[in-house]
Structures are given as C-alpha cells and as structure tokens.
Design a protein around this motif. Sequence first.
Motif, PDB file in Angstrom:
ATOM      1  N   SER A 134      38.827  -6.693  58.726  1.00 58.75           N
ATOM      2  CA  SER A 134      39.390  -5.324  58.303  1.00 58.75           C
ATOM      3  C   SER A 134      39.490  -5.393  56.859  1.00 58.75           C
ATOM      4  O   SER A 134      40.125  -4.318  56.361  1.00 58.75           O
ATOM      5  CB  SER A 134      40.342  -4.667  58.926  1.00 58.75           C
ATOM      6  N   LYS A 135      39.075  -6.183  56.168  1.00 58.78           N
ATOM      7  CA  LYS A 135      39.259  -6.405  54.651  1.00 58.78           C
ATOM      8  C   LYS A 135      37.927  -6.844  54.023  1.00 58.78           C
ATOM      9  O   LYS A 135      37.062  -7.467  54.518  1.00 58.78           O
ATOM     10  CB  LYS A 135      40.328  -7.441  54.502  1.00 58.78           C
ATOM     11  N   ASN A 136      37.900  -6.293  52.794  1.00 54.93           N
ATOM     12  CA  ASN A 136      36.627  -6.518  51.872  1.00 54.93           C
ATOM     13  C   ASN A 136      37.168  -7.791  51.033  1.00 54.93           C
ATOM     14  O   ASN A 136      37.968  -7.558  50.226  1.00 54.93           O
ATOM     15  CB  ASN A 136      36.362  -5.499  50.926  1.00 54.93           C
ATOM     16  N   TYR A 137      36.648  -8.914  51.410  1.00 55.64           N
ATOM     17  CA  TYR A 137      36.958  -9.950  50.591  1.00 55.64           C
ATOM     18  C   TYR A 137      35.921 -10.398  49.560  1.00 55.64           C
ATOM     19  O   TYR A 137      34.723 -10.290  49.754  1.00 55.64           O
ATOM     20  CB  TYR A 137      37.055 -11.389  51.444  1.00 55.64           C
ATOM     21  N   ILE A 138      36.474 -10.836  48.543  1.00 62.06           N
ATOM     22  CA  ILE A 138      35.456 -10.829  47.183  1.00 62.06           C
ATOM     23  C   ILE A 138      35.304 -12.626  47.429  1.00 62.06           C
ATOM     24  O   ILE A 138      36.559 -13.393  46.698  1.00 62.06           O
ATOM     25  CB  ILE A 138      36.075 -10.527  45.882  1.00 62.06           C
ATOM     26  N   LEU A 139      34.416 -13.206  47.833  1.00 64.00           N
ATOM     27  CA  LEU A 139      34.074 -14.545  47.859  1.00 64.00           C
ATOM     28  C   LEU A 139      33.537 -15.143  46.508  1.00 64.00           C
ATOM     29  O   LEU A 139      33.849 -16.282  46.201  1.00 64.00           O
ATOM     30  CB  LEU A 139      33.279 -14.649  48.847  1.00 64.00           C
ATOM     31  N   GLY A 140      32.735 -14.326  45.976  1.00 69.14           N
ATOM     32  CA  GLY A 140      32.219 -14.980  44.475  1.00 69.14           C
ATOM     33  C   GLY A 140      32.037 -13.719  43.688  1.00 69.14           C
ATOM     34  O   GLY A 140      32.079 -12.652  43.651  1.00 69.14           O
ATOM     35  N   ILE A 141      31.717 -14.239  42.378  1.00 72.53           N
ATOM     36  CA  ILE A 141      31.593 -13.664  41.101  1.00 72.53           C
ATOM     37  C   ILE A 141      30.125 -14.071  40.723  1.00 72.53           C
ATOM     38  O   ILE A 141      29.673 -15.224  40.477  1.00 72.53           O
ATOM     39  CB  ILE A 141      32.331 -13.980  40.172  1.00 72.53           C
ATOM     40  N   VAL A 142      29.161 -13.262  40.326  1.00 74.42           N
ATOM     41  CA  VAL A 142      27.801 -13.401  39.906  1.00 74.42           C
ATOM     42  C   VAL A 142      27.707 -14.149  38.695  1.00 74.42           C
ATOM     43  O   VAL A 142      28.398 -13.710  37.572  1.00 74.42           O
ATOM     44  CB  VAL A 142      26.874 -11.892  39.822  1.00 74.42           C
ATOM     45  N   SER A 143      27.315 -15.239  38.486  1.00 69.66           N
ATOM     46  CA  SER A 143      27.449 -16.291  37.346  1.00 69.66           C
ATOM     47  C   SER A 143      25.910 -16.473  36.802  1.00 69.66           C
ATOM     48  O   SER A 143      25.614 -15.867  35.828  1.00 69.66           O
ATOM     49  CB  SER A 143      28.130 -17.336  37.479  1.00 69.66           C
ATOM     50  N   TYR A 144      25.176 -16.974  37.426  1.00 68.48           N
ATOM     51  CA  TYR A 144      23.824 -17.562  36.617  1.00 68.48           C
ATOM     52  C   TYR A 144      22.605 -17.808  37.949  1.00 68.48           C
ATOM     53  O   TYR A 144      23.001 -18.103  39.207  1.00 68.48           O
ATOM     54  CB  TYR A 144      23.948 -18.383  35.673  1.00 68.48           C
ATOM     55  N   GLY A 145      21.363 -18.059  37.482  1.00 72.85           N
ATOM     56  CA  GLY A 145      20.262 -18.384  38.329  1.00 72.85           C
ATOM     57  C   GLY A 145      19.205 -18.683  37.748  1.00 72.85           C
ATOM     58  O   GLY A 145      18.818 -18.520  36.563  1.00 72.85           O
ATOM     59  N   PRO A 146      17.990 -19.011  38.689  1.00 72.83           N
ATOM     60  CA  PRO A 146      16.803 -19.088  38.054  1.00 72.83           C
ATOM     61  C   PRO A 146      16.110 -17.750  37.301  1.00 72.83           C
ATOM     62  O   PRO A 146      16.607 -16.572  37.826  1.00 72.83           O
ATOM     63  CB  PRO A 146      15.986 -19.555  39.372  1.00 72.83           C
ATOM     64  N   THR A 147      15.389 -18.034  36.526  1.00 68.66           N
ATOM     65  CA  THR A 147      14.733 -16.801  35.929  1.00 68.66           C
ATOM     66  C   THR A 147      13.861 -16.022  36.740  1.00 68.66           C
ATOM     67  O   THR A 147      14.067 -14.705  36.611  1.00 68.66           O
ATOM     68  CB  THR A 147      13.634 -17.367  34.794  1.00 68.66           C
ATOM     69  N   GLU A 148      13.283 -16.318  37.754  1.00 69.81           N
ATOM     70  CA  GLU A 148      12.580 -15.465  38.684  1.00 69.81           C
ATOM     71  C   GLU A 148      13.441 -14.582  39.684  1.00 69.81           C
ATOM     72  O   GLU A 148      13.001 -13.641  40.342  1.00 69.81           O
ATOM     73  CB  GLU A 148      11.800 -16.519  39.618  1.00 69.81           C
ATOM     74  N   CYS A 149      14.777 -14.793  39.933  1.00 69.71           N
ATOM     75  CA  CYS A 149      15.542 -13.939  40.544  1.00 69.71           C
ATOM     76  C   CYS A 149      15.174 -13.794  41.951  1.00 69.71           C
ATOM     77  O   CYS A 149      14.728 -12.660  42.361  1.00 69.71           O
ATOM     78  CB  CYS A 149      15.687 -12.596  39.909  1.00 69.71           C
ATOM     79  N   ARG A 150      14.755 -14.901  42.617  1.00 70.74           N
ATOM     80  CA  ARG A 150      14.003 -14.793  44.258  1.00 70.74           C
ATOM     81  C   ARG A 150      14.999 -15.634  44.971  1.00 70.74           C
ATOM     82  O   ARG A 150      14.252 -16.209  45.944  1.00 70.74           O
ATOM     83  CB  ARG A 150      12.758 -15.101  44.084  1.00 70.74           C
ATOM     84  N   GLY A 151      16.125 -15.805  44.333  1.00 71.51           N
ATOM     85  CA  GLY A 151      17.005 -16.935  45.498  1.00 71.51           C
ATOM     86  C   GLY A 151      17.636 -17.892  44.472  1.00 71.51           C
ATOM     87  O   GLY A 151      17.401 -18.022  43.251  1.00 71.51           O
ATOM     88  N   GLN A 152      18.380 -18.600  45.063  1.00 71.57           N
ATOM     89  CA  GLN A 152      19.333 -19.927  44.347  1.00 71.57           C
ATOM     90  C   GLN A 152      20.148 -18.979  43.107  1.00 71.57           C
ATOM     91  O   GLN A 152      20.216 -20.027  42.396  1.00 71.57           O
ATOM     92  CB  GLN A 152      18.187 -20.718  43.575  1.00 71.57           C
TER      93      GLN A 152
END
Length: 267
Positions: free
Chosen positions: A227-245
């Motif tokens: 019953s809580k919204n947990y913030i597990l992560g913060i968007v940081s970086y990734g591959p140029t294509e933005c299709r995962g990873q």
Amino acid sequence: MKKLRALLALTFASVALTACGTVQTPENSNTEVSEQIVYGTISAVGSRPYMVAVQRSNALTRNWCGGSLIASNWVMTAAHCVEGYTASSFKVRAGVYNLSSSTEGQTLSVSNIYIHPSYSDVGYGYDIALLKLSANVTHPNAAPGAIPSSTVDSTLVQSGQTATVSGWGLTEFGSSSNQLREVTIPITPDGSPCGGTPANTICGPYYQGKDSCNGDSGGPLARRYNSKNYILGIVSYGPTECRGQGVYTRVGKYASWIRSISGVVAQ
C-alpha cells in the motif's frame, strides 16, 4: 555508449543536451541524446502523486528533469540534473500531469540543493541529489513516495521483478508530449545486462524496446508494495538508442545519506 537522460541544455561536465535532440559535445565525446519515454502510456491524473517536474525558473512549461517528492518539502532527483547550478535556478512543479498548462499543479521554489559528496560523474555512481523546497507541497494530486528500507529494497530489487518509470519528453514516434508518460520494465541488481554498471545501481534490461530516455533524468523508478509507492531508483543514464539497458541509482542504498540530509526515514 552512455548518455545522460536530461532534456534541455546542460553545460556542466562538458556536455550540452538540447530539447530538439541535437547534441554539441567536445571532440572524442560519445554523449548523444534522444528524449522520450519509449513505448509507454499516458499516466492517469493522480496515479503518480510522487512525480514532480524539476524545471528551470524561466521555463515553467518545459521540463528539465524529473524528480520524486519524498516529504512535503523535499524532492529527490539526479545529481547530474542540478550540478553546477544554484537553488534559485530551479522551480519544482508537483501534482502536474500536463506541462502545457502553466496553472496545473503547484509550483514551488528551491531553497537548497544537496548533491551526494561522492558524485563526480554518472559512470561512477552516486547520481543522487536532494532539493529542499521553500514551502510545503499541499496539492491534492501530490503525495510523497517512500524510501525503501533495506528489507524492502532487497525484496523488490531482484531479477524477475518489475518497476515503473515515469517522465515527460518525446514519444517513440518523435513527437513531443506534454503529458506525463510511464512504462513498466523488468529490473535487476545485476549490472551485466546493462554492460556493467557502477555500484548501487539498478539495471533495466532490454524488454520489448521499453525504456526511459532523455528528459526523464532524475525521475522515479517506482513500485507499489504494501500500500505504499516506493521509489526504488532514479533515472541516471543509458544507451543512446533508448530501447532498454537504462541505469538507475538504487535509492535504498542511500537511505542513511537521505535521512542525514532531510530527516526522511526509510520505510
């Protein structure tokens, strides 16, 4: 190939990211930009009450980075979103879902910025910062998310689990969207699917091309649990294509630092 997941022109750390998707970087730089929540859906109003827009003070209808409300007067975001800027450079909009409306939600100024003292570059981790707001958030569509305790973190940040990342930016079709969008992705604490990652990060492995991308930096990777919204992560970086990873700062590993600065206790 790494890239930060911020949207407008960032001149610190020798990187310039622009809203139109063009990048001007120093020679030998491999930083590129393509800003979008990829293959996501429009968030229902009120469904992501912890989500905030971190904007430049002179551009309240355009996004700079995302952030998470973790107390009535504290916001968590990525260090690379605010490094090199003063608190007066930013405004935070809480309870907003459509950025084209200059009156939607509640807009507050930032009184102090606290960047993790070990942060130097996203490739080395520690990509986390806290913003002290000048007043309390009171908007009915806004409510703090929870910082995960070590028990919750170890339960939810496991291979085979999923979490939802949200933010503003271009869609996979290349057209801009002022509406908050979200996408649910698998997550893993093992960085190998993301090509190896810094310590205390979460990897979002490839899954149907779904991903966060530029414009989503600093925003929440969240999970509803007990019953809580947990913030597990913060968007940081990734591959140029933005299709995962995509790579996310693992919030639960910074619970002690968060408490020392803001007084917010993990749950």
